[in-house]
Design an enzyme around this catalytic site. Structure first.
Site, PDB file in Angstrom:
ATOM      1  N   GLU A  98      61.188 -48.805  -7.189  1.00  0.00           N
ATOM      2  CA  GLU A  98      60.510 -50.093  -7.337  1.00  0.00           C
ATOM      3  C   GLU A  98      60.746 -50.578  -8.770  1.00  0.00           C
ATOM      4  O   GLU A  98      59.923 -50.404  -9.662  1.00  0.00           O
ATOM      5  CB  GLU A  98      59.022 -49.979  -7.035  1.00  0.00           C
ATOM      6  N   HIS A 126      58.153 -58.341  -6.541  1.00  0.00           N
ATOM      7  CA  HIS A 126      57.937 -58.668  -7.954  1.00  0.00           C
ATOM      8  C   HIS A 126      58.864 -59.813  -8.319  1.00  0.00           C
ATOM      9  O   HIS A 126      59.670 -59.725  -9.255  1.00  0.00           O
ATOM     10  CB  HIS A 126      58.152 -57.444  -8.833  1.00  0.00           C
ATOM     11  N   ASP A 170      43.685 -52.685   1.482  1.00  0.00           N
ATOM     12  CA  ASP A 170      42.616 -51.906   0.841  1.00  0.00           C
ATOM     13  C   ASP A 170      41.384 -52.736   0.495  1.00  0.00           C
ATOM     14  O   ASP A 170      40.438 -52.223  -0.111  1.00  0.00           O
ATOM     15  CB  ASP A 170      43.139 -51.218  -0.417  1.00  0.00           C
ATOM     16  N   GLY A 171      41.391 -54.035   0.836  1.00  0.00           N
ATOM     17  CA  GLY A 171      40.255 -54.886   0.503  1.00  0.00           C
ATOM     18  C   GLY A 171      40.291 -55.425  -0.904  1.00  0.00           C
ATOM     19  O   GLY A 171      39.392 -56.180  -1.286  1.00  0.00           O
ATOM     20  N   ASP A 227      50.995 -48.002  -1.659  1.00  0.00           N
ATOM     21  CA  ASP A 227      51.226 -48.228  -3.089  1.00  0.00           C
ATOM     22  C   ASP A 227      50.320 -47.298  -3.900  1.00  0.00           C
ATOM     23  O   ASP A 227      49.848 -47.642  -4.977  1.00  0.00           O
ATOM     24  CB  ASP A 227      50.992 -49.693  -3.468  1.00  0.00           C
ATOM     25  N   GLY A 279      48.875 -50.460  -8.779  1.00  0.00           N
ATOM     26  CA  GLY A 279      48.946 -49.603  -7.608  1.00  0.00           C
ATOM     27  C   GLY A 279      47.610 -49.608  -6.890  1.00  0.00           C
ATOM     28  O   GLY A 279      46.773 -50.503  -7.077  1.00  0.00           O
TER      29      GLY A 279
END
Length: 381
Positions: free
Chosen positions: A130, A194, A247-248, A274, A309
């Site tokens: 990444e 990105h 993940d909210g 991530d 992350g």
């Protein structure tokens, strides 16, 4: 070869649910899926107390786990620790992911993954690079001083790595379509991320062979009514597969629902974590390229609040999709297994059928992982 059956749970084979069936495993592969009533009497049976037996989860973007971050511990033992940590949460295969770093650390990470695979490390599929070929304007938590443009020499080096499943995230407005084509023709899977690219630049990259988008919505040009950006291109292109961090914190549940309804196929939206080293550990702070990252309320943040992350595991991602977004369980499980397997071109994964690798996860009624089998080897959560 060790032959046994797994029974007692409803089987979700990646397509449909199959009650009162059993999975027969022969060594590292699935031999068959049969009705429990026809199992041979002398066949050992691992009996489960209800729940669902599903294809093991596949994570195309795991930066760390178990207290280990690949950037900080680019060793074969570090890779094994990451794989084992995520195994407790249903992940049977993953791509250890290196965040933008120096050439020296990158070389060590490549060597560590190759050694882990040579060692037969269960769960290690390959490598996800990444960066560092990203947009400084959309760098997120990546270190701006390490971001650079890709050269022909970089392409030559990437194509000589010798890793079967190699995923690389690039920013298409900073890389010529001809370079993307070279990478794809050389066997790499190219994902766009990105990035501050325009919609047209995304479609040009797709024509050059780009296959995916890295963590859709995050660190990319948004969709507006006159400039669809990376998000618009990702949803509108049927060729692109899209990783999603559920993940909210990274994406609002309403945005997830809209994206799922809007995504043009056959490309799909699939789950990634991530994840950083905090998953499966008690860490409250970590260091990323010399900067402190704080574990706060289920998120990982730099001092200025930038997400760095995630603190997510795949089982929690599935649970979030079902309970907060309203995704049907079978579809959520496909997003965690079948779709990433298709994206990564690994047909032996992501389903429960004769000939598939015996990568399985047992899930209870509370949507928690209780056990996994990686290539037929059981690990209790």
């Amino acid at each position: 070869m060790t032959r046994f059956a797994i029974a007692g749970a409803e089987i979700f084979d990646g397509t449909k649910r199959r009650p009162l069936h059993a999975v027969v495993v022969d060594g590292a592969r699935i031999l068959d899926v049969v009705q429990e009533s026809v199992l041979p009497g002398d066949l050992p049976v691992q009996r489960l107390p209800g729940g669902v037996l599903a294809p093991g989860f596949i994570d195309a973007q795991a930066n760390g786990g178990g207290g280990v971050l690949l950037n900080d511990a680019p060793t074969a033992d570090g890779v094994r620790t990451i794989c084992d940590a995520h195994g407790r949460f249903g992940t049977t295969a993953l791509l250890p992911t290196l965040i933008t770093d120096s050439p020296a650390i990158t070389a060590k990470a490549v060597a560590s993954v190759k050694q882990a695979i040579a060692n037969g490390t269960l769960g290690c599929l390959g490598l996800h690079l990444e960066g560092p070929f990203l947009s400084p304007e959309r760098r997120g938590a990546h270190d701006a001083s390490l971001i650079r443009t890709m050269t022909d020499a970089d392409v030559d080096e990437i194509l000589s790595l010798g890793i079967e499943t190699l995923l690389i995230t690039v920013s298409p407005e900073r890389i010529a379509p001809a370079i993307i084509r070279r990478l794809v023709d050389g066997g790499a899977i190219v994902s766009l991320g990105h990035s501050n690219a325009t919609y047209d630049q995304i479609l040009t990259a797709v024509d050059a062979g780009a296959r995916g988008v890295t963590h859709i919505f995050n660190a990319m040009s948004p969709m507006t009514h006159r400039a669809p950006g990376v998000v618009g291109g990702a949803l509108d292109s049927g060729e692109l597969w899209c990783g999603l961090i559920a993940d909210g914190h990274h994406v609002h549940p309403a945005a997830i629902g809209i994206a799922l309804r809007a995504k043009r196929q056959p490309g799909r939206i699939f789950l990634v974590t991530d994840a950083m080293s905090t998953v499966g550990s008690g860490q409250q702070t970590i260091t990323l390229n010399g900067r402190t990252v704080w574990r706060r309320n289920g998120a990982l943040e730099l001092e200025d609040g930038t997400l760095a992350g995630s603190d997510l595991d795949m089982m929690s991602g599935v649970r979030y999709l079902v309970k907060q977004v309203g995704v049907e369980l079978g579809e959520a499980l496909r997003m965690a297994s079948t779709y990433p397997a298709e994206f990564l071109k690994r047909p032996e994964l992501g389903g429960i059928a004769a000939g598939a690798r015996a990568d399985l996860v047992h899930i209870d009624d509370d949507l928690k992982a209780k056990a996994i089998w990686r290539a037929g080897v059981r690990l209790d959560a």
